[in-house]
Design a protein around this motif. Structure first.
Motif, PDB file in Angstrom:
ATOM      1  N   VAL A  80      61.973  53.196  58.241  1.00  0.00           N
ATOM      2  CA  VAL A  80      62.815  53.562  57.471  1.00  0.00           C
ATOM      3  C   VAL A  80      64.406  53.635  57.873  1.00  0.00           C
ATOM      4  CG1 VAL A  80      63.737  55.905  56.360  1.00  0.00           C
ATOM      5  CG2 VAL A  80      61.342  55.517  56.459  1.00  0.00           C
ATOM      6  N   GLU A  81      64.403  53.563  59.144  1.00  0.00           N
ATOM      7  CA  GLU A  81      65.770  53.517  59.753  1.00  0.00           C
ATOM      8  C   GLU A  81      66.343  52.000  59.337  1.00  0.00           C
ATOM      9  OE1 GLU A  81      68.172  55.154  63.345  1.00  0.00           O
ATOM     10  OE2 GLU A  81      66.863  54.040  63.810  1.00  0.00           O
ATOM     11  N   MET A  83      65.305  49.967  56.914  1.00  0.00           N
ATOM     12  CA  MET A  83      65.877  50.022  55.603  1.00  0.00           C
ATOM     13  C   MET A  83      66.950  50.564  55.297  1.00  0.00           C
ATOM     14  SD  MET A  83      62.867  48.300  54.675  1.00  0.00           S
ATOM     15  CE  MET A  83      62.615  48.610  52.784  1.00  0.00           C
ATOM     16  N   ALA A  84      67.373  51.522  55.818  1.00  0.00           N
ATOM     17  CA  ALA A  84      68.415  52.418  55.414  1.00  0.00           C
ATOM     18  C   ALA A  84      69.821  51.495  55.929  1.00  0.00           C
ATOM     19  CB  ALA A  84      68.605  53.727  56.188  1.00  0.00           C
ATOM     20  N   MET A  85      69.532  50.845  57.047  1.00  0.00           N
ATOM     21  CA  MET A  85      70.503  50.238  57.441  1.00  0.00           C
ATOM     22  C   MET A  85      70.955  48.818  56.897  1.00  0.00           C
ATOM     23  SD  MET A  85      69.448  50.214  61.788  1.00  0.00           S
ATOM     24  CE  MET A  85      70.038  48.660  61.899  1.00  0.00           C
ATOM     25  N   VAL A  88      72.786  49.977  53.671  1.00  0.00           N
ATOM     26  CA  VAL A  88      74.248  50.585  53.871  1.00  0.00           C
ATOM     27  C   VAL A  88      75.109  49.174  54.163  1.00  0.00           C
ATOM     28  CG1 VAL A  88      75.905  51.907  55.559  1.00  0.00           C
ATOM     29  CG2 VAL A  88      73.703  52.855  54.326  1.00  0.00           C
ATOM     30  N   ILE A 134      75.050  43.323  70.160  1.00  0.00           N
ATOM     31  CA  ILE A 134      75.214  43.688  71.433  1.00  0.00           C
ATOM     32  C   ILE A 134      76.490  44.126  71.663  1.00  0.00           C
ATOM     33  CG2 ILE A 134      75.837  41.707  72.862  1.00  0.00           C
ATOM     34  CD1 ILE A 134      73.458  42.093  74.256  1.00  0.00           C
ATOM     35  N   ALA A 136      78.884  45.409  69.384  1.00  0.00           N
ATOM     36  CA  ALA A 136      78.903  46.579  68.583  1.00  0.00           C
ATOM     37  C   ALA A 136      78.222  47.722  69.407  1.00  0.00           C
ATOM     38  CB  ALA A 136      78.309  46.477  67.156  1.00  0.00           C
ATOM     39  N   VAL A 140      80.569  51.050  70.019  1.00  0.00           N
ATOM     40  CA  VAL A 140      80.362  52.374  69.453  1.00  0.00           C
ATOM     41  C   VAL A 140      78.888  53.046  69.884  1.00  0.00           C
ATOM     42  CG1 VAL A 140      81.522  51.783  67.128  1.00  0.00           C
ATOM     43  CG2 VAL A 140      78.873  51.446  67.533  1.00  0.00           C
ATOM     44  N   ALA A 144      72.160  53.338  64.996  1.00  0.00           N
ATOM     45  CA  ALA A 144      72.129  52.664  63.981  1.00  0.00           C
ATOM     46  C   ALA A 144      73.495  52.430  63.566  1.00  0.00           C
ATOM     47  CB  ALA A 144      71.511  53.517  62.495  1.00  0.00           C
ATOM     48  N   LEU A 145      74.499  53.051  63.925  1.00  0.00           N
ATOM     49  CA  LEU A 145      75.955  52.674  63.298  1.00  0.00           C
ATOM     50  C   LEU A 145      76.316  51.212  64.027  1.00  0.00           C
ATOM     51  CD1 LEU A 145      78.728  53.369  62.051  1.00  0.00           C
ATOM     52  CD2 LEU A 145      79.378  54.242  64.176  1.00  0.00           C
ATOM     53  N   VAL A 148      74.855  48.772  61.558  1.00  0.00           N
ATOM     54  CA  VAL A 148      75.225  48.553  60.271  1.00  0.00           C
ATOM     55  C   VAL A 148      76.587  47.594  60.533  1.00  0.00           C
ATOM     56  CG1 VAL A 148      76.612  49.989  58.646  1.00  0.00           C
ATOM     57  CG2 VAL A 148      74.501  50.880  59.478  1.00  0.00           C
ATOM     58  N   ILE A 149      77.294  47.884  61.726  1.00  0.00           N
ATOM     59  CA  ILE A 149      78.426  47.211  61.836  1.00  0.00           C
ATOM     60  C   ILE A 149      78.201  45.696  62.059  1.00  0.00           C
ATOM     61  CG2 ILE A 149      80.350  46.686  63.508  1.00  0.00           C
ATOM     62  CD1 ILE A 149      80.391  49.882  63.960  1.00  0.00           C
ATOM     63  N   ILE A 218      65.461  43.506  63.803  1.00  0.00           N
ATOM     64  CA  ILE A 218      65.517  43.110  65.118  1.00  0.00           C
ATOM     65  C   ILE A 218      66.729  43.478  65.945  1.00  0.00           C
ATOM     66  CG2 ILE A 218      63.946  40.993  64.701  1.00  0.00           C
ATOM     67  CD1 ILE A 218      67.165  39.708  64.925  1.00  0.00           C
ATOM     68  N   ILE A 221      66.560  45.614  69.005  1.00  0.00           N
ATOM     69  CA  ILE A 221      66.336  44.862  70.340  1.00  0.00           C
ATOM     70  C   ILE A 221      67.453  44.942  71.239  1.00  0.00           C
ATOM     71  CG2 ILE A 221      65.348  42.724  71.449  1.00  0.00           C
ATOM     72  CD1 ILE A 221      63.644  42.156  69.155  1.00  0.00           C
TER      73      ILE A 221
ATOM     74  N   SER B  33      70.138  56.485  52.318  1.00  0.00           N
ATOM     75  CA  SER B  33      70.237  55.538  53.260  1.00  0.00           C
ATOM     76  C   SER B  33      71.244  56.289  54.308  1.00  0.00           C
ATOM     77  CB  SER B  33      70.559  54.188  53.039  1.00  0.00           C
ATOM     78  OG  SER B  33      69.613  53.628  52.046  1.00  0.00           O
ATOM     79  N   VAL B  36      69.934  58.967  56.180  1.00  0.00           N
ATOM     80  CA  VAL B  36      68.951  58.540  57.172  1.00  0.00           C
ATOM     81  C   VAL B  36      69.443  58.285  58.568  1.00  0.00           C
ATOM     82  CG1 VAL B  36      67.266  56.981  57.768  1.00  0.00           C
ATOM     83  CG2 VAL B  36      66.971  58.144  55.477  1.00  0.00           C
ATOM     84  N   LEU B  37      70.439  57.529  58.366  1.00  0.00           N
ATOM     85  CA  LEU B  37      71.129  56.932  59.437  1.00  0.00           C
ATOM     86  C   LEU B  37      71.762  58.053  60.553  1.00  0.00           C
ATOM     87  CD1 LEU B  37      72.923  53.704  58.034  1.00  0.00           C
ATOM     88  CD2 LEU B  37      70.701  53.935  59.108  1.00  0.00           C
ATOM     89  N   VAL B  39      74.827  59.130  61.154  1.00  0.00           N
ATOM     90  CA  VAL B  39      75.840  58.728  61.964  1.00  0.00           C
ATOM     91  C   VAL B  39      76.656  59.733  62.299  1.00  0.00           C
ATOM     92  CG1 VAL B  39      77.728  57.276  61.741  1.00  0.00           C
ATOM     93  CG2 VAL B  39      75.644  56.460  60.796  1.00  0.00           C
ATOM     94  N   PHE B  51      87.026  49.126  69.864  1.00  0.00           N
ATOM     95  CA  PHE B  51      86.878  47.789  69.885  1.00  0.00           C
ATOM     96  C   PHE B  51      88.335  47.318  70.412  1.00  0.00           C
ATOM     97  CE2 PHE B  51      83.916  47.572  66.415  1.00  0.00           C
ATOM     98  CZ  PHE B  51      83.019  46.475  67.031  1.00  0.00           C
ATOM     99  N   ILE B 125      63.454  36.037  68.070  1.00  0.00           N
ATOM    100  CA  ILE B 125      63.561  36.974  68.983  1.00  0.00           C
ATOM    101  C   ILE B 125      62.108  37.594  69.014  1.00  0.00           C
ATOM    102  CG2 ILE B 125      64.519  39.217  67.832  1.00  0.00           C
ATOM    103  CD1 ILE B 125      65.920  37.960  71.022  1.00  0.00           C
TER     104      ILE B 125
END
Lengths: 269, 264, 275
Positions: A80-81, A83-85, A88, A134, A136, A140, A144-145, A148-149, A218, A221, B33, B36-37, B39, B51, B125
């Motif tokens: 679910v996470e 899919m949400a990513m 967004v 990696i 990102a 942050v 999940a953020l 998303v980035i 992926i 990972i 969504s 869910v995240l 954030v 950054f 991967i």
């Protein structure tokens, strides 16, 4: 060729290279390079044979895929996470992409803006999503953020590039007709350009959503959230039957996403 | 003409309702969504500063490190070349199975289609993880991951090329009394050669990119170095590696594009 | 000699393309098969070397029953049958020489074929044949660089390099302009006469058939409705072939002949009308 010779004429197939010696030299170079590749990897046959034995053992330990209630919850949560990513990241990415696409269209953007747009696209396309992810994650934090980035960042290069190409292919007659009515630059874009590229823009968004689903499974990972983290956990804990369950679940989701995306896109066109 | 102006609306009420519903669904899905995240908004706030911080820590690149990454870079290219070569060889029979006009029977066709879609649906991967489990970490796992992931892609495109060949040329070869292999060499091979070379160089280009990251899970290449540098927060080295990857990706893109132009 | 007896072909769609056709081609004669499109001309010719599988009937070439063959023996039989196609069917991306030499594939081992290593005498003959069809010096051109007429000449060269016992020619001129058509037909009949090979030609231009053939066979809706010399092909016969008219006893000339298939150029059309 040898038409002047009185006796037996010969024929050799003409080569795409300068002559037959060059041809053989090129072939030799390719074979040599492959051999060098193989040799430099120190791949030994013992290792491969050993590997197959190990593989047989692993496959038996992977089958049947494990589904306990606890692990099923883990799986569903991760999926679910992911899919949400994907959702967004697609929306954020496309919003950023829209101005970039218009900037990178040669026929409507002024020169310096065009080069800026192209540059942004190239920078976005250059690195693999995992490398972006990696970096990102370091910026942050794990979660999940970062995913998303990374996915949004990759979306910009893909979406803008293809939409810019579409904009460059528009029928200029329609744009000129709007200009001829005395419309200003924004109005010309809205009435002369946007209607022509809108179907493609929607199609590309759906397509990119499909790709983002693949990638969202992926990026975990490297710690950027989603089912990928669950997968890496299972891998690190030698929990191979759960590993296989996750892989199969990913395949199912990816195939489903592709089917949905193909269906919607065929409806739009 | 009536005195009232005729009203005009672009869409019928029904169409408009449909559109509103679609937009609404999209918004709901997007909002859900986002929820869910879960954030942490502080992270977003601090992201730009983080950054910038990262960038300042990266610059200037550690040039003294350049010599150390040449080896891994060459290894990366080797993985891509060997993986692609293996994939191309394996994809010929798969493509012949998966093309409707050359497949021997329905079972073979289904098998071909299954291999094509399965290998394509699993990311490189994940294949790398799988082969690291089987063969241990190292380049072998990387080569196999690249190869297996590429089979589906190459076979799919080659199968499409096979389906588009001109059957007349094949018939003409049959009519001379050539055996089936000769018919394939003279009637089919020349017709799919451009697609074949195009697909392999294009895939090689993609594989150079892929082989830069399979090192994250221990499957060889420059990704191993990158992972180490990041884990030890050696950001100047990270930038050096990133620039090297950028260079190699651009070179491979130029090489593959010029090769594809050459073969008509 | 080629002897076809009671050949029938029903396609899996249920369409009956041939409903029992018998035809003999002997000596070095040129037999032209005419008829409206869809009459089964192509099916007939393709059944002879079994590019299309006949449903019933027999095809005998020099005493060999071709419909009984399969695998290796069928390939050996095909070596003796040269075929020239409507759309030339050259391997577009190979050179002219490779296309011509492909006529010898039936006599070349697979490995040698792969290496393009053909027998010296095959290569020598390929040069001769290329000179003969007027393409000397073009051997290293790629087939897709040639014009339509030149491609058909390569197709002819490929077929005669097989040293066939018979040449099957499927609509050799329908993709060519009238001038080139005549040149190709001249070449075909000339070669057939010199090498003493019979020709079986499908053709829809009646004037070309009358000019070049020794014998004409008229096909309509899958059956043979006319067989005779060009002189015997009168308006009644044409009416029968192209419009399915019954032959009323003592009927006069049928007047203008309008083929089902509109002739390609006005000049041809007027010639047919005059004929």
């Amino acid at each position: 060729m040898a038409t002047t010779e009185p006796e037996r004429r010969e024929w050799r197939r003409p080569t795409a290279f300068y002559n037959h010696y060059v041809k053989w030299a090129v072939y030799l170079a390719i074979v040599g390079f492959l051999l060098w590749s193989a040799w430099s990897m120190r791949i030994s046959f013992d290792r491969m044979v050993e590997g197959w034995d190990a593989a047989a053992g692993l496959v038996t330990s992977m089958v049947p895929p494990e589904v306990t209630p606890f692990k099923r919850d883990l799986l569903v949560e991760g999926m679910v996470e992911s899919m949400a990513m994907a959702v967004v990241a697609t929306i954020v990415g496309v919003f950023i992409s829209i101005p970039v696409a218009f900037m990178a269209a040669e026929n409507i953007a002024p020169r310096p803006v065009y080069w800026l747009g192209r540059g942004l696209i190239t920078v976005s396309r250059a690195f693999h999503e995992l490398i972006v992810a990696i970096v990102a994650v370091k910026a942050v934090g794990i979660g999940a953020l970062a995913g998303v980035i990374a996915l949004s960042y990759k979306t910009v290069g893909f979406w803008s590039k293809l939409l810019a190409e579409e904009i460059e292919d528009i029928d200029t007659g329609q744009k000129e007709a709007i200009e001829a009515t005395g419309a200003n630059r924004t109005q010309t874009l809205l009435f002369g350009v946007v209607p022509q590229v809108l179907p493609r823009a929607i199609g590309l968004t759906i397509y990119r959503w499909d790709i983002n689903i693949r990638h969202s499974t992926i990026v975990g990972i490297v710690g950027a959230g989603g089912i990928g983290s669950t997968l890496l956990n299972a891998f690190d804990k030698y929990d191979y039957d759960f590993f296989l369950t996750i892989v199969l679940a990913i395949v199912a989701v990816v195939v489903l996403g592709e089917l949905v995306s193909t269906y919607i896109r065929s409806r739009i066109q | 003409m009536t005195e009232e102006y005729a009203s005009w609306e672009r869409r019928t009420p029904r169409q408009r309702l449909g559109r509103y519903v679609l937009v609404l669904i999209t918004l709901v899905v997007a909002a859900a969504s986002w929820r869910v995240l879960d954030v942490n908004y502080n992270y977003i706030e601090s992201a730009p500063t983080e950054f910038m911080d990262l960038v300042t820590r990266m610059y200037p690149p550690d040039t003294s490190y350049t010599g150390d990454i040449i080896g891994p870079l060459i290894e990366t290219v080797h993985i891509a070349v060997l993986g692609t070569a293996l994939a191309v060889v394996l994809s010929i029979p798969v493509a012949l199975l998966g093309a409707s006009n050359t497949t021997p029977n329905k079972l073979g066709f289904a098998l071909g289609k299954f291999i094509i879609s399965f290998t394509r649906s699993v990311n490189v991967i994940i294949w790398a993880l799988l082969f690291v489990i089987i063969f241990g970490s190292g380049v072998l796992a990387g080569v196999l991951a690249i190869a297996v992931r590429s089979i589906g892609f190459c076979s799919k495109l080659i199968a499409e090329a096979i389906e588009e060949i001109d059957p007349g040329q094949v018939e003409a070869m049959k009519a001379t009394g050539a055996n089936p292999i000769e018919v394939a060499i003279y009637g089919i091979a020349p017709q799919i050669k451009p697609a074949f070379i195009g697909v392999s160089t294009y895939r090689w280009d993609i594989n150079v990119r892929s082989s830069t990251i399979i090192g994250f899970v221990g499957a060889g290449g420059v990704g191993v170095e990158l992972n180490t540098a990041i884990n030890f927060f050696q950001w100047q080295r990270v930038l050096t590696i990133l620039l090297a990857i950028l260079a190699i990706v651009i070179i491979s893109e130029v090489v593959s594009a010029s090769l594809r132009r050459k073969v008509r | 000699m080629l002897s076809v007896t009671d050949l029938r072909k029903t396609y899996s769609s249920g369409e009956e393309a041939l409903t029992g056709v018998s035809l003999d081609v002997t000596g070095s004669e040129t037999v032209a098969m005419i008829g409206p499109s869809g009459a089964g001309k192509s099916t007939f010719i393709r059944c002879v070397n079994r590019l299309t599988e006949p449903s019933e009937g027999s095809v005998v070439l020099d005493g060999v029953e071709i419909t009984d063959l399969s695998g290796e023996s069928l390939r050996e039989a095909r070596r003796d049958i040269g075929m020239i196609f409507q759309e030339y069917n050259l391997v577009e991306r190979l050179t002219v020489m490779e296309n011509v030499l492909s006529g010898r594939l039936g006599y070349t081992s697979t490995w040698n074929a792969f290496r393009r290593n053909f027998a010296d005498e095959d290569i020598e003959r390929a040069y001769e044949v290329l000179d003969r069809v007027g393409l000397g010096g073009h051997e290293n051109n790629r087939a897709d660089e040639l014009s339509g007429g030149q491609r058909q000449r390569v197709g002819i060269a490929r077929a005669i390099l097989q040293r066939p016992k018979i040449l099957l020619v499927d609509e050799p001129t329908s993709s060519l302009d009238p001038e080139t058509s005549r040149a190709v037909m001249d070449l075909l009949t000339e070669i057939a006469a010199e090498d003493d090979i019979p020709l079986l030609i499908n053709i829809h231009e009646v004037d070309l058939a009358e000019k070049y053939a020794n014998r004409i066979a008229g096909l309509r809706e899958g059956s043979l409705v006319f067989e005779g010399t060009p002189a015997e092909l009168d308006e009644t016969a044409k009416g029968q072939i192209y419009r399915g008219e019954e032959i009323p006893a003592g009927a006069g000339p049928a007047g203008k002949v309008e083929s089902d298939e509109p002739p390609e150029t006005p000049s041809q059309a007027s010639e047919i009308r005059r004929g």
